[in-house]
Scaffold this motif. Structure first.
Motif, PDB file in Angstrom:
ATOM      1  N   SER A 198      11.247  -1.097   4.713  1.00  0.00           N
ATOM      2  CA  SER A 198       9.696  -0.753   4.784  1.00  0.00           C
ATOM      3  C   SER A 198       9.132  -1.539   3.940  1.00  0.00           C
ATOM      4  O   SER A 198       9.550  -1.484   2.428  1.00  0.00           O
ATOM      5  CB  SER A 198       9.905   1.124   4.584  1.00  0.00           C
ATOM      6  OG  SER A 198       8.621   1.140   4.088  1.00  0.00           O
ATOM      7  N   VAL A 199       8.505  -2.426   3.885  1.00  0.00           N
ATOM      8  CA  VAL A 199       7.691  -3.105   3.765  1.00  0.00           C
ATOM      9  C   VAL A 199       6.066  -2.720   3.664  1.00  0.00           C
ATOM     10  O   VAL A 199       5.623  -2.920   4.629  1.00  0.00           O
ATOM     11  CB  VAL A 199       7.877  -4.546   3.658  1.00  0.00           C
ATOM     12  CG1 VAL A 199       7.030  -5.753   2.726  1.00  0.00           C
ATOM     13  CG2 VAL A 199       9.203  -5.257   3.508  1.00  0.00           C
ATOM     14  N   LEU A 200       5.140  -2.582   2.846  1.00  0.00           N
ATOM     15  CA  LEU A 200       4.082  -2.797   2.206  1.00  0.00           C
ATOM     16  C   LEU A 200       3.123  -4.039   2.506  1.00  0.00           C
ATOM     17  O   LEU A 200       3.583  -3.753   1.447  1.00  0.00           O
ATOM     18  CB  LEU A 200       3.758  -1.340   1.266  1.00  0.00           C
ATOM     19  CG  LEU A 200       2.215  -1.298   0.901  1.00  0.00           C
ATOM     20  CD1 LEU A 200       1.817  -0.624   2.375  1.00  0.00           C
ATOM     21  CD2 LEU A 200       1.778   0.110  -0.047  1.00  0.00           C
ATOM     22  N   LEU A 201       2.007  -3.774   2.579  1.00  0.00           N
ATOM     23  CA  LEU A 201       0.887  -5.205   2.282  1.00  0.00           C
ATOM     24  C   LEU A 201      -0.169  -4.464   1.908  1.00  0.00           C
ATOM     25  O   LEU A 201      -0.537  -3.431   2.357  1.00  0.00           O
ATOM     26  CB  LEU A 201       0.601  -5.937   3.532  1.00  0.00           C
ATOM     27  CG  LEU A 201       1.982  -5.643   4.404  1.00  0.00           C
ATOM     28  CD1 LEU A 201       1.716  -6.355   6.038  1.00  0.00           C
ATOM     29  CD2 LEU A 201       3.044  -6.868   4.001  1.00  0.00           C
ATOM     30  N   ASP A 202      -0.355  -4.285   0.977  1.00  0.00           N
ATOM     31  CA  ASP A 202      -1.064  -4.489  -0.014  1.00  0.00           C
ATOM     32  C   ASP A 202      -2.580  -5.729  -0.400  1.00  0.00           C
ATOM     33  O   ASP A 202      -1.970  -7.180  -1.049  1.00  0.00           O
ATOM     34  CB  ASP A 202      -0.871  -4.176  -1.395  1.00  0.00           C
ATOM     35  CG  ASP A 202      -2.109  -3.561  -2.140  1.00  0.00           C
ATOM     36  OD1 ASP A 202      -2.477  -2.576  -0.993  1.00  0.00           O
ATOM     37  OD2 ASP A 202      -2.560  -3.428  -3.345  1.00  0.00           O
ATOM     38  N   PRO A 203      -3.445  -5.315  -0.063  1.00  0.00           N
ATOM     39  CA  PRO A 203      -5.105  -7.028  -0.236  1.00  0.00           C
ATOM     40  C   PRO A 203      -4.653  -7.130  -1.621  1.00  0.00           C
ATOM     41  O   PRO A 203      -4.498  -6.274  -2.461  1.00  0.00           O
ATOM     42  CB  PRO A 203      -5.895  -6.168   0.083  1.00  0.00           C
ATOM     43  CG  PRO A 203      -6.159  -5.305  -0.137  1.00  0.00           C
ATOM     44  CD  PRO A 203      -4.347  -4.867   0.227  1.00  0.00           C
ATOM     45  N   VAL A 204      -5.109  -8.833  -2.473  1.00  0.00           N
ATOM     46  CA  VAL A 204      -5.345  -8.736  -3.607  1.00  0.00           C
ATOM     47  C   VAL A 204      -6.595  -8.327  -4.058  1.00  0.00           C
ATOM     48  O   VAL A 204      -7.926  -7.935  -3.301  1.00  0.00           O
ATOM     49  CB  VAL A 204      -5.830 -10.695  -3.896  1.00  0.00           C
ATOM     50  CG1 VAL A 204      -6.532 -10.441  -4.983  1.00  0.00           C
ATOM     51  CG2 VAL A 204      -4.803 -10.855  -3.355  1.00  0.00           C
ATOM     52  N   TYR A 208      -2.280  -0.840  -5.060  1.00  0.00           N
ATOM     53  CA  TYR A 208      -0.738  -0.291  -5.178  1.00  0.00           C
ATOM     54  C   TYR A 208       0.449  -1.883  -5.371  1.00  0.00           C
ATOM     55  O   TYR A 208       1.516  -1.095  -5.741  1.00  0.00           O
ATOM     56  CB  TYR A 208      -0.993  -0.552  -3.450  1.00  0.00           C
ATOM     57  CG  TYR A 208      -1.219   0.781  -3.112  1.00  0.00           C
ATOM     58  CD1 TYR A 208      -1.272   2.040  -3.798  1.00  0.00           C
ATOM     59  CD2 TYR A 208      -2.323   0.537  -1.941  1.00  0.00           C
ATOM     60  CE1 TYR A 208      -1.721   3.424  -2.964  1.00  0.00           C
ATOM     61  CE2 TYR A 208      -2.598   2.148  -1.227  1.00  0.00           C
ATOM     62  CZ  TYR A 208      -2.785   3.025  -2.353  1.00  0.00           C
ATOM     63  OH  TYR A 208      -3.213   4.187  -1.184  1.00  0.00           O
ATOM     64  N   HIS A 209       0.247  -3.165  -5.827  1.00  0.00           N
ATOM     65  CA  HIS A 209       1.128  -3.829  -5.110  1.00  0.00           C
ATOM     66  C   HIS A 209       1.728  -3.597  -6.532  1.00  0.00           C
ATOM     67  O   HIS A 209       2.947  -3.547  -7.275  1.00  0.00           O
ATOM     68  CB  HIS A 209       0.696  -5.352  -5.318  1.00  0.00           C
ATOM     69  CG  HIS A 209       1.314  -6.455  -5.244  1.00  0.00           C
ATOM     70  ND1 HIS A 209       1.589  -6.774  -6.894  1.00  0.00           N
ATOM     71  CD2 HIS A 209       2.816  -6.998  -4.816  1.00  0.00           C
ATOM     72  CE1 HIS A 209       2.950  -7.787  -6.860  1.00  0.00           C
ATOM     73  NE2 HIS A 209       2.674  -7.721  -5.132  1.00  0.00           N
ATOM     74  N   ASP A 246       9.817  -2.100  -1.070  1.00  0.00           N
ATOM     75  CA  ASP A 246       9.024  -3.458  -1.425  1.00  0.00           C
ATOM     76  C   ASP A 246       7.255  -3.830  -0.823  1.00  0.00           C
ATOM     77  O   ASP A 246       6.498  -3.046   0.215  1.00  0.00           O
ATOM     78  CB  ASP A 246       9.301  -5.036  -1.138  1.00  0.00           C
ATOM     79  CG  ASP A 246       8.976  -5.857  -1.400  1.00  0.00           C
ATOM     80  OD1 ASP A 246       8.328  -5.834  -3.122  1.00  0.00           O
ATOM     81  OD2 ASP A 246       9.193  -7.155  -1.751  1.00  0.00           O
ATOM     82  N   VAL A 247       6.677  -4.075  -2.201  1.00  0.00           N
ATOM     83  CA  VAL A 247       5.244  -4.276  -1.215  1.00  0.00           C
ATOM     84  C   VAL A 247       4.457  -5.626  -1.392  1.00  0.00           C
ATOM     85  O   VAL A 247       5.138  -6.718  -2.532  1.00  0.00           O
ATOM     86  CB  VAL A 247       4.343  -3.834  -2.330  1.00  0.00           C
ATOM     87  CG1 VAL A 247       2.834  -4.310  -1.964  1.00  0.00           C
ATOM     88  CG2 VAL A 247       4.800  -2.071  -2.389  1.00  0.00           C
ATOM     89  N   LEU A 248       3.794  -6.899  -0.954  1.00  0.00           N
ATOM     90  CA  LEU A 248       3.712  -8.199  -0.758  1.00  0.00           C
ATOM     91  C   LEU A 248       2.066  -7.911  -0.578  1.00  0.00           C
ATOM     92  O   LEU A 248       1.417  -7.270  -0.263  1.00  0.00           O
ATOM     93  CB  LEU A 248       4.327  -8.848   0.468  1.00  0.00           C
ATOM     94  CG  LEU A 248       5.572  -8.504   1.317  1.00  0.00           C
ATOM     95  CD1 LEU A 248       5.633  -9.671   2.624  1.00  0.00           C
ATOM     96  CD2 LEU A 248       6.784  -9.309  -0.278  1.00  0.00           C
ATOM     97  N   ARG A 249       1.835  -8.318  -1.504  1.00  0.00           N
ATOM     98  CA  ARG A 249       0.435  -8.683  -1.038  1.00  0.00           C
ATOM     99  C   ARG A 249      -0.084 -10.163  -0.736  1.00  0.00           C
ATOM    100  O   ARG A 249       0.457 -11.105  -0.837  1.00  0.00           O
ATOM    101  CB  ARG A 249      -0.018  -9.399  -3.278  1.00  0.00           C
ATOM    102  CG  ARG A 249      -1.569  -9.033  -3.467  1.00  0.00           C
ATOM    103  CD  ARG A 249      -1.760  -9.587  -5.094  1.00  0.00           C
ATOM    104  NE  ARG A 249      -1.994  -7.700  -5.687  1.00  0.00           N
ATOM    105  CZ  ARG A 249      -1.864  -8.122  -6.731  1.00  0.00           C
ATOM    106  NH1 ARG A 249      -2.193  -9.255  -7.711  1.00  0.00           N
ATOM    107  NH2 ARG A 249      -1.961  -7.016  -7.037  1.00  0.00           N
TER     108      ARG A 249
END
Length: 332
Positions: A198-204, A208-209, A246-249
């Motif tokens: 599971s991968v969460l995407l987070d804006p700059v 959350y990142h 994981d969390v990607l920005r």
């Protein structure tokens, strides 16, 4: 049949025009095909039905909620269908199309400054809470901290993905604000197969990142960004990081470039969060070796952003020149 009965069971399509490793497949669930135009229909219908069963929401009552637009559209739609009044607060960065749609459905819309600090009385969440407290018999969904938000996706979106793809699912990728979608879907898929990533995407500009990777909530990181309905300036209790690997920005430009590719090559006119989700799904896809299947969701339609994401003048005025949203073969 009524409008509530056609929420969910959205199509799942394979995206075939992006460059992915051999044997890796990319699928997207078309959540903009819900009757209210977004994935938020699922959560709102689930929470309202629960409130009605428990007597928390009575005939003719007022529903109050803070929203970036899509939750508001679902509330306005279902309030109209069920005979409730709706009062919705939202930040001023929300597109004109979203505001107009809410008003067309009969909702009262209160616009708040996007720049307001989370603890400010002018913040759109604080404003909604004040209106709720001042309105006798009103009901507030409290989408950011309500566990029923994630439960709605655990009971609908997750099972639908599994029914369609089963053990082939390798990874689920989605951006998040309240955390309902990523938390509920990930929890369901991991119960069926603990190996699902599971991968969460987070804006700059969101918190959350850094919180996920360093356990730090830094107010200095909070900054404006254009993609609507994703990221946050505080930790939503609905967000369950225990099911996130994981969390990607991502940047606005990343999301908008993917939006334009989806429109021009897949025939899918989508909003900014959809672009972010596809950008992230591609990042994950490139980290895998086939056979593998990456799944994401397309939360809403680009029809709600014609004055922004798909408007060359708006893009130019906000620093997205021709290169910012052009298709970059190395990324897409």
């Amino acid at each position: 049949m009524n409008v509530q009965s056609i929420i969910g069971d959205t199509p799942l399509v394979e995206l075939t025009t992006f460059d992915v490793p051999s044997g890796v497949r990319l699928f997207a669930k078309l959540e903009f095909m819900n009757p209210g135009g977004s994935i938020k229909d699922r959560m709102v219908d689930y929470v309202l039905a629960d409130a009605e069963r428990r007597g928390l929401l009575r005939p003719g009552a007022t529903i109050v909620e803070n929203t970036s637009g899509n939750t508001g559209a679902a509330i306005a739609m279902l309030a109209a269908a069920r005979g409730y009044r709706a009062v919705l607060t939202m930040p001023d960065k929300v597109s004109k199309e979203k505001r107009d749609a809410l008003r067309a459905l009969g909702a009262e819309v209160v616009i708040c400054p996007t720049s307001a600090a989370p603890d400010s009385e002018k913040h759109y969440v604080s404003c909604a809470r004040r209106i709720h407290a001042e309105t006798p018999g009103s009901f507030m969904l409290n989408q950011y901290d309500n566990p029923l938000n994630a439960e709605a996706h655990f009971r609908s979106t997750g099972p639908e993905i599994w029914e369609a793809l089963g053990p082939a699912v390798t990874a689920f990728v989605a951006s998040g604000s309240t955390g309902g979608t990523i938390s509920g879907v990930s929890r369901y898929l991991k119960q069926r197969n603990p190996a699902v990533t599971s991968v969460l995407l987070d804006p700059v500009g969101s918190v959350y990142h850094r919180w996920f990777h360093h356990g730090v909530l830094d107010p200095a990181e909070i900054a404006p960004y254009f993609v609507e309905g994703v990221g946050e300036d505080h930790l939503a209790q609905c967000m369950d990081f225990s099911v996130v690997d994981d969390v990607l920005r991502f940047t606005d430009a990343d999301a908008f470039a993917a939006c334009h590719h989806l429109a021009r090559h897949e025939g899918l006119l989508c909003g900014g969060s959809s672009g972010a989700n596809v950008w992230g799904a591609l990042r994950v896809a490139h980290s895998l070796k086939g056979p593998a299947t990456v799944v994401t969701v397309l939360p809403d339609s680009g029809g709600r952003y014609l004055s922004k994401i798909y408007n060359p003048q708006w893009l130019s005025e906000n620093g997205f020149g021709p290169g910012a949203t052009s298709e970059r073969d190395d990324d897409l």
